[in-house]
Design a protein around this motif. Sequence first.
Motif, short mmCIF file in Angstrom:
data_model
loop_
_atom_site.label_atom_id
_atom_site.label_comp_id
_atom_site.label_asym_id
_atom_site.label_seq_id
_atom_site.Cartn_x
_atom_site.Cartn_y
_atom_site.Cartn_z
N MET A 47 24.05 58.81 23.39
CA MET A 47 24.12 57.63 24.45
C MET A 47 24.56 58.67 25.95
SD MET A 47 24.58 53.88 23.72
CE MET A 47 24.72 52.54 25.38
N SER A 48 24.15 57.71 26.74
CA SER A 48 24.48 58.27 28.11
C SER A 48 25.95 57.22 28.48
CB SER A 48 23.67 58.42 29.00
OG SER A 48 22.78 57.15 29.62
N ASP A 49 26.64 57.55 29.60
CA ASP A 49 27.64 56.24 29.86
C ASP A 49 26.98 55.79 30.82
OD1 ASP A 49 29.72 57.53 28.75
OD2 ASP A 49 29.92 59.47 30.18
N PRO A 50 26.91 54.11 30.07
CA PRO A 50 26.47 53.09 31.35
C PRO A 50 27.10 53.09 32.73
CG PRO A 50 28.44 52.32 30.14
CD PRO A 50 28.15 53.72 29.53
N SER A 51 25.46 52.72 33.48
CA SER A 51 25.53 52.43 34.79
C SER A 51 25.74 51.32 34.85
CB SER A 51 24.09 53.49 35.69
OG SER A 51 24.05 54.28 35.30
N VAL A 52 27.31 50.83 36.20
CA VAL A 52 27.62 49.21 36.12
C VAL A 52 27.10 49.57 37.79
CG1 VAL A 52 29.09 47.58 36.43
CG2 VAL A 52 28.67 49.69 34.60
N VAL A 53 26.50 48.43 38.47
CA VAL A 53 26.34 48.02 40.19
C VAL A 53 27.23 46.16 40.02
CG1 VAL A 53 24.37 47.19 41.77
CG2 VAL A 53 24.21 49.01 39.83
N PHE A 54 28.03 46.55 41.49
CA PHE A 54 29.00 45.31 41.23
C PHE A 54 28.32 44.79 42.96
CE2 PHE A 54 31.77 48.08 38.32
CZ PHE A 54 32.47 46.14 37.78
N VAL A 55 28.60 43.02 42.97
CA VAL A 55 27.69 42.93 43.88
C VAL A 55 28.63 41.41 44.46
CG1 VAL A 55 26.02 41.65 45.12
CG2 VAL A 55 25.43 43.07 42.63
N HIS A 56 29.27 41.84 45.46
CA HIS A 56 30.69 41.01 46.07
C HIS A 56 29.80 39.95 46.24
CE1 HIS A 56 28.90 41.22 50.31
NE2 HIS A 56 28.58 42.77 49.32
N GLY A 57 30.48 38.97 46.32
CA GLY A 57 29.74 36.86 46.74
C GLY A 57 30.25 37.38 48.23
N ALA A 58 29.21 36.07 49.06
CA ALA A 58 29.46 35.65 51.07
C ALA A 58 30.11 35.76 51.59
CB ALA A 58 28.65 34.53 50.75
N GLY A 59 30.43 37.27 52.65
CA GLY A 59 32.30 36.40 53.31
C GLY A 59 32.74 38.01 52.86
N ALA A 60 32.79 38.49 51.69
CA ALA A 60 33.51 39.52 51.19
C ALA A 60 32.00 40.84 51.13
CB ALA A 60 33.75 38.88 49.05
N ASP A 61 33.44 42.37 50.70
CA ASP A 61 32.71 43.74 50.52
C ASP A 61 33.15 43.78 49.14
OD1 ASP A 61 35.02 44.41 50.98
OD2 ASP A 61 35.24 45.17 53.07
N HIS A 62 32.64 45.49 49.22
CA HIS A 62 32.81 46.33 48.17
C HIS A 62 34.59 46.33 47.29
CE1 HIS A 62 33.61 49.64 51.21
NE2 HIS A 62 34.19 50.27 49.69
N THR A 63 35.02 46.22 48.75
CA THR A 63 36.56 46.40 48.18
C THR A 63 37.41 45.10 47.31
OG1 THR A 63 37.51 45.07 49.97
CG2 THR A 63 37.03 47.32 50.31
N VAL A 64 36.48 44.17 46.85
CA VAL A 64 36.68 42.78 45.98
C VAL A 64 36.71 44.03 44.77
CG1 VAL A 64 36.12 41.06 47.09
CG2 VAL A 64 34.63 42.08 45.47
N TRP A 65 35.98 44.40 43.75
CA TRP A 65 35.43 45.23 42.74
C TRP A 65 37.00 46.48 42.70
CZ3 TRP A 65 33.66 42.02 39.66
CH2 TRP A 65 32.36 41.76 40.86
N ARG A 66 37.01 46.42 44.17
CA ARG A 66 38.62 48.47 43.94
C ARG A 66 39.00 48.41 42.35
NH1 ARG A 66 41.07 45.40 47.48
NH2 ARG A 66 43.12 44.84 46.95
N PHE A 67 39.32 47.59 42.26
CA PHE A 67 40.15 48.08 40.74
C PHE A 67 39.18 47.83 39.52
CE2 PHE A 67 43.62 45.66 42.85
CZ PHE A 67 44.64 46.57 43.16
N GLN A 68 38.05 47.72 39.61
CA GLN A 68 37.14 47.36 38.14
C GLN A 68 36.42 48.75 38.41
OE1 GLN A 68 37.35 44.97 40.68
NE2 GLN A 68 38.05 43.27 38.97
N THR A 69 35.68 48.73 39.98
CA THR A 69 35.53 50.11 39.55
C THR A 69 35.86 51.42 39.66
OG1 THR A 69 35.78 50.60 42.04
CG2 THR A 69 33.57 49.28 41.57
N ARG A 70 37.20 51.27 39.71
CA ARG A 70 37.97 52.99 39.57
C ARG A 70 38.33 52.98 38.09
NH1 ARG A 70 43.22 52.64 41.95
NH2 ARG A 70 41.77 51.37 44.00
N TRP A 71 38.83 51.76 36.81
CA TRP A 71 38.69 51.47 35.78
C TRP A 71 37.40 52.45 35.11
CZ3 TRP A 71 37.50 49.76 31.19
CH2 TRP A 71 38.58 49.52 30.00
#
Length: 107
Positions: free
Chosen positions: A1-25
């Motif tokens: 089984m391959s490693d999972p793929s995850v796509v993070f979607v931020h809320g209105a007025g935000a950007d991808h940086t709100v997920w910096r810790f989760q994406t890095r981990w």
Amino acid sequence: MSDPSVVFVHGAGADHTVWRFQTRWLANRGCSVTAPDLPGHGSEPGPALESVEEIADWLAPRLAGGPVVVVGHSMGAFVAIETAVRNPDRLSGVVLVGAAPRMAVNP
């Protein structure tokens, strides 16, 4: 089984940086991770899209090749649900963060 793929979607007025810790981990543990800026947010040019449905349509071609888990925060949670409804064969899961049946969305 391959490693999972995850796509993070931020809320209105935000950007991808709100997920910096989760994406890095997750990336450090072998997951394929992406956190795009929605149109009109962060580094993504153009005006913000007008509806959750439009954002889900914009997001669909950006989903990784295999089944992915879409994680959405606030308005992004509604986008995650709509993306799942429109692309059930492309998702393996949906995670909702800071979501409620009715929410005011930041302009």
